[in-house]
Design a protein around this motif. Sequence first.
Motif, short mmCIF file in Angstrom:
data_model
loop_
_atom_site.label_atom_id
_atom_site.label_comp_id
_atom_site.label_asym_id
_atom_site.label_seq_id
_atom_site.Cartn_x
_atom_site.Cartn_y
_atom_site.Cartn_z
N PRO A 1 0.79 -1.24 0.00
CA PRO A 1 0.00 0.00 0.00
C PRO A 1 0.83 1.29 0.00
O PRO A 1 0.33 2.34 -0.41
CB PRO A 1 -0.83 -0.11 1.29
CG PRO A 1 -0.96 -1.59 1.51
CD PRO A 1 0.37 -2.15 1.07
N PRO B 1 2.73 2.88 -4.28
CA PRO B 1 2.37 3.83 -5.32
C PRO B 1 2.86 5.26 -5.06
O PRO B 1 3.40 5.91 -5.96
CB PRO B 1 0.83 3.76 -5.34
CG PRO B 1 0.52 2.41 -4.82
CD PRO B 1 1.56 2.13 -3.78
N THR C 1 -2.85 -1.03 -7.60
CA THR C 1 -1.89 -0.02 -7.14
C THR C 1 -1.54 0.97 -8.25
O THR C 1 -0.75 1.89 -8.02
CB THR C 1 -0.60 -0.69 -6.65
OG1 THR C 1 -0.04 -1.50 -7.71
CG2 THR C 1 -0.86 -1.57 -5.44
#
Length: 338
Positions: free
Chosen positions: A192, A195, A216
């Motif tokens: 998570p 990106p 993502t």
Amino acid sequence: MRLKQTLIATALLGLALPATAQNEPIVLKLAHSLPPISAAHTKFIVPWCEKIEAASQQRLKCQIYPAMSLGGAPAQLFQQVRDGVSDITWTLPGWTAGRFPVSEVFELPFFTADREGSSRALWDFVQKNAMSEFAGVKPIATWVTGPYVFHFRDKEVKTLADLKGMKVRAPSRLGNKLLASLGAVPVGMPVPQMPESLAKGVIEGALVPWEVVPPTKTHELTKFHAEVANERTMTAATMIFVMNQKKYDSLPADLKKVIDDNSGRDTSAWVSAQFAPSDVAAREMTVARGNTVYAIPQDELAKWDAASRVVTEEWIKEVADGQRLHDEAAALVKQYSK
């Protein structure tokens, strides 16, 4: 007379309450880190929940909390399920460095083969050699991902010389060591966080399997994608789907059987297989966008293999009875490989 009728009615209601409560479904809080559009959520978690709901005649139900909506950080998912914050979780052992030193043998460079066979091998290996790492939880499935792919922002990398000094996201402790052995600068982080780090240039590339790309938007943040095609996967992550042991123990015997019937070696292989179509779709999406997808040349790959052997040698030295564990895991991978 009215008092007597009231007392009788109250008594009857009291007798009825346990039966009513008994018929209410047991809701299992299931937490994970990716958004609801991810392959993990749609292809594996939701179908698994549907299976146990049907098998229990709706007496078991999942309440799914995607994208860390129960709070905390991805690296805390395993501790959360042990503590009972969630009842079930899907997570990566590699996010909690040092907690799974034995089962991480399956993350060694060029170790795993086809995903379903290696997932069966991982289940057997954990059951025999690494259950102490799962104290407080009941394993439902343990599996390996598909092959990890390099995704680079602005540079086409084909050789060790090209990779040298580049800041690349790593998936785990051994992923860090692999990248370092290849001359890159490893940057460990859960998916998570990736990106934003790519977008801001904190990292120049990332090592993730294809199925992670769409949720993502990695294909929008990178231009070059290097695949490693070999008999053995250059690197893969182990994944686990586990249940709080106390929650499992609290279930009646027939509902424990429902969980048991949807756990184990074959369930592990099934879960791993659910990600394969998403790998294909993500790759096709990336190609359609006009990005460059290519394979590391075989003669160059031999150099990568040789350079990364130090990671395996160090793991064998670090872990008690490391050579035996390594050889046993490798034998299981060979046994279950197609």
